[in-house]
Design a protein around this motif. Structure first.
Motif, mmCIF file in Angstrom:
data_model
loop_
_atom_site.group_PDB
_atom_site.id
_atom_site.type_symbol
_atom_site.label_atom_id
_atom_site.label_comp_id
_atom_site.label_asym_id
_atom_site.label_seq_id
_atom_site.Cartn_x
_atom_site.Cartn_y
_atom_site.Cartn_z
ATOM 1 N N MET A 217 19.191 -13.438 64.533
ATOM 2 C CA MET A 217 19.640 -14.114 63.330
ATOM 3 C C MET A 217 21.156 -13.951 63.190
ATOM 4 S SD MET A 217 16.857 -15.388 61.956
ATOM 5 C CE MET A 217 16.347 -15.688 63.650
ATOM 6 N N THR A 218 21.814 -15.010 62.763
ATOM 7 C CA THR A 218 23.263 -14.956 62.593
ATOM 8 C C THR A 218 23.676 -14.878 61.127
ATOM 9 O OG1 THR A 218 23.288 -17.375 62.702
ATOM 10 C CG2 THR A 218 23.726 -16.170 64.746
ATOM 11 N N THR A 219 22.727 -15.045 60.222
ATOM 12 C CA THR A 219 22.947 -14.820 58.790
ATOM 13 C C THR A 219 21.723 -14.101 58.251
ATOM 14 O OG1 THR A 219 24.320 -16.798 58.530
ATOM 15 C CG2 THR A 219 23.329 -15.884 56.533
ATOM 16 N N VAL A 220 21.940 -13.025 57.511
ATOM 17 C CA VAL A 220 20.859 -12.185 57.011
ATOM 18 C C VAL A 220 20.984 -12.038 55.503
ATOM 19 C CG1 VAL A 220 19.885 -9.853 57.036
ATOM 20 C CG2 VAL A 220 20.647 -10.909 59.169
ATOM 21 N N THR A 221 19.846 -12.056 54.809
ATOM 22 C CA THR A 221 19.810 -11.758 53.378
ATOM 23 C C THR A 221 18.947 -10.527 53.161
ATOM 24 O OG1 THR A 221 20.030 -14.094 52.817
ATOM 25 C CG2 THR A 221 19.246 -12.625 51.082
ATOM 26 N N ALA A 222 19.511 -9.521 52.510
ATOM 27 C CA ALA A 222 18.791 -8.285 52.207
ATOM 28 C C ALA A 222 18.344 -8.346 50.747
ATOM 29 C CB ALA A 222 19.685 -7.074 52.442
ATOM 30 N N LEU A 223 17.022 -8.454 50.534
ATOM 31 C CA LEU A 223 16.504 -8.712 49.188
ATOM 32 C C LEU A 223 16.247 -7.434 48.396
ATOM 33 C CD1 LEU A 223 14.041 -11.758 49.314
ATOM 34 C CD2 LEU A 223 16.242 -11.572 48.161
ATOM 35 N N GLY A 224 17.312 -6.711 48.087
ATOM 36 C CA GLY A 224 17.188 -5.604 47.161
ATOM 37 C C GLY A 224 17.269 -4.233 47.783
ATOM 38 N N ASN A 225 17.288 -3.222 46.897
ATOM 39 C CA ASN A 225 17.386 -1.812 47.290
ATOM 40 C C ASN A 225 18.691 -1.511 48.018
ATOM 41 O OD1 ASN A 225 14.836 -1.385 46.215
ATOM 42 N ND2 ASN A 225 13.803 -1.658 48.176
ATOM 43 N N ASN A 226 19.743 -2.255 47.668
ATOM 44 C CA ASN A 226 21.040 -2.045 48.305
ATOM 45 C C ASN A 226 21.924 -1.178 47.417
ATOM 46 O OD1 ASN A 226 20.658 -3.688 50.685
ATOM 47 N ND2 ASN A 226 20.660 -5.442 49.308
ATOM 48 N N GLY A 227 22.452 -0.114 48.003
ATOM 49 C CA GLY A 227 23.328 0.798 47.277
ATOM 50 C C GLY A 227 24.763 0.314 47.255
ATOM 51 N N PRO A 228 25.676 1.126 46.702
ATOM 52 C CA PRO A 228 27.078 0.725 46.555
ATOM 53 C C PRO A 228 27.756 0.331 47.859
ATOM 54 C CG PRO A 228 26.608 2.677 45.248
ATOM 55 C CD PRO A 228 25.390 2.431 46.079
ATOM 56 N N ALA A 229 27.342 0.918 48.983
ATOM 57 C CA ALA A 229 27.987 0.602 50.261
ATOM 58 C C ALA A 229 27.793 -0.862 50.648
ATOM 59 C CB ALA A 229 27.444 1.505 51.364
ATOM 60 N N PHE A 230 26.766 -1.504 50.095
ATOM 61 C CA PHE A 230 26.480 -2.888 50.461
ATOM 62 C C PHE A 230 27.657 -3.805 50.178
ATOM 63 C CE2 PHE A 230 24.980 -7.146 49.353
ATOM 64 C CZ PHE A 230 24.224 -7.475 50.467
ATOM 65 N N VAL A 231 28.357 -3.573 49.070
ATOM 66 C CA VAL A 231 29.453 -4.469 48.672
ATOM 67 C C VAL A 231 30.521 -4.545 49.758
ATOM 68 C CG1 VAL A 231 31.277 -4.867 46.992
ATOM 69 C CG2 VAL A 231 29.024 -4.104 46.219
ATOM 70 N N GLY A 232 30.925 -3.398 50.271
ATOM 71 C CA GLY A 232 31.941 -3.377 51.308
ATOM 72 C C GLY A 232 31.450 -3.955 52.627
ATOM 73 N N ILE A 233 30.202 -3.639 52.981
ATOM 74 C CA ILE A 233 29.645 -4.165 54.233
ATOM 75 C C ILE A 233 29.541 -5.684 54.169
ATOM 76 C CG2 ILE A 233 27.620 -4.177 55.728
ATOM 77 C CD1 ILE A 233 27.078 -1.301 54.750
ATOM 78 N N ARG A 234 29.105 -6.201 53.034
ATOM 79 C CA ARG A 234 29.010 -7.654 52.876
ATOM 80 C C ARG A 234 30.383 -8.305 52.992
ATOM 81 N NH1 ARG A 234 26.822 -9.739 47.197
ATOM 82 N NH2 ARG A 234 28.642 -8.493 46.606
ATOM 83 N N ALA A 235 31.377 -7.712 52.370
ATOM 84 C CA ALA A 235 32.738 -8.260 52.451
ATOM 85 C C ALA A 235 33.247 -8.263 53.889
ATOM 86 C CB ALA A 235 33.681 -7.458 51.555
ATOM 87 N N ASP A 236 32.995 -7.178 54.612
ATOM 88 C CA ASP A 236 33.419 -7.117 56.015
ATOM 89 C C ASP A 236 32.688 -8.154 56.852
ATOM 90 O OD1 ASP A 236 35.224 -5.079 55.554
ATOM 91 O OD2 ASP A 236 33.844 -3.479 56.176
ATOM 92 N N ALA A 237 31.396 -8.352 56.568
ATOM 93 C CA ALA A 237 30.628 -9.349 57.317
ATOM 94 C C ALA A 237 31.154 -10.751 57.048
ATOM 95 C CB ALA A 237 29.148 -9.257 56.948
#
Length: 328
Positions: A1-21
């Protein structure tokens, strides 16, 4: 998959990882997702199963707490809102009350956010759609979908994500299903997981568990309902719940989802379209999901023709993300 959606249970680190992605600063798929999500005190998702931390999930006990939780997720720029409406086969004592999920949906919609709902049974799906949910995040697995509900999903433009592989993964490794023995599947296992699925004692325990028989029945009903809904013109999305348990192996699960869609009665080309163009449409993304000049070059290059034989998706030669060769 080249685009992924994580449906919940994401902690604060998710924001930075998403921005980098999004910025292409990391190898691998682009990332979207729900922040913490909305669960139930002493209920779903079961703490004993997922062991989520306090920063990974909201469990509001009043409508006001529910609205505040959605506001916090909106401030974190969540892409969607997720709620859990299920008692996990009676394994948790309570389910989310209508007052809570109505507050979640109303607050999310007021902030321009769509709501995805975890369900298992038809009654919960009917209730949450009547309350205004936008996405059914798992297939209906207890009974055939009735014509009136099919018509409602179509009329309201509700997205339906069957997650067929969720139940298949419960028993396939223990069954030693032929696909689990392929080099493609085996290469995705960690040494510890490979040792587990090869252990005769583990396999015997899984096969004797009543939940395994339930999973087989759930998958059969899910396959049936997917074909009914697809043929009726309901919007079908693509997802697997991969990573939620060890045997739902990311990457493998997505390839199996395609194969199961074909088993349900979709053509290979239809299944591929659900996983690509429809998946982008569900997320409101206009820059991917199709091979058209001016869109992202997100490509899975295979040795074969998966529009004729869906098994050819496993013959991966190259992966490209936003025009860059990606390791795999």
């Amino acid at each position: 998959m080249t685009t992924v959606t994580a449906l919940g249970n994401n902690g604060p680190a998710f924001v930075g990882i998403r921005a980098d992605a999004h910025a292409g600063r990391i190898d691998g798929a682009d990332l979207f997702g729900v922040m913490q999500g909305i669960g139930v005190p002493n209920g779903a998702p079961p703490q004993a199963m997922l062991k989520v931390g306090p920063a990974q999930l909201f469990r509001p006990s009043t409508p006001e707490e529910a609205r505040k939780a959605v506001a916090m997720m909106a401030a974190e720029k969540t892409d969607l809102v997720k709620l859990w409406l299920d008692d996990f086969g009676g394994s948790v004592p309570v389910k989310m009350s209508p007052a809570i999920y109505r507050a979640v949906i109303a607050e999310a919609h007021a902030r321009g956010l769509r709501v995805a709902a975890h369900i298992h049974d038809l009654a919960d799906a009917e209730a949450i759609v009547a309350a205004g949910a936008d996405i059914i995040a798992h297939g209906i697995r207890d009974t055939p979908v009735p014509p009136a509900f099919v018509a409602t999903l179509k009329a309201k433009g509700i997205w339906y994500i069957p997650t067929l592989q969720l139940d298949e993964a419960t028993f396939a490794w223990a069954d030693r299903a032929p696909w689990t023995q392929t080099p493609f599947a085996r290469a995705a296992l960690s040494p510890a997981l490979a040792q587990q699925v090869d252990d005769p004692a583990w396999r015997a325990k899984i096969l004797a568990d009543p939940k395994t028989a339930d999973a087989r029945k759930s998958l059969a009903m899910n396959l049936r309902n997917l074909k009914t809904l697809y043929d009726a013109g309901v919007k079908i999305g693509f997802g697997t719940d991969s990573g939620a348990s060890a045997v739902r192996v990311p990457g493998i699960a997505e390839h199996r989802e395609l194969a199961l869609m074909v088993e349900a009665g979709l053509t290979p080309e239809q299944a591929l379209r659900v996983a690509t163009a429809a998946g982008a449409d569900l997320l409101g993304l206009r820059d991917r999901g199709v091979i058209v000049a001016g869109t992202r070059a997100d490509l899975l290059v295979v040795d074969g023709d998966p529009s004729r034989s869906i098994a050819d998706v496993d013959k991966v030669v190259e992966t490209w993300v936003a025009g860059r060769a990606a390791p795999f």
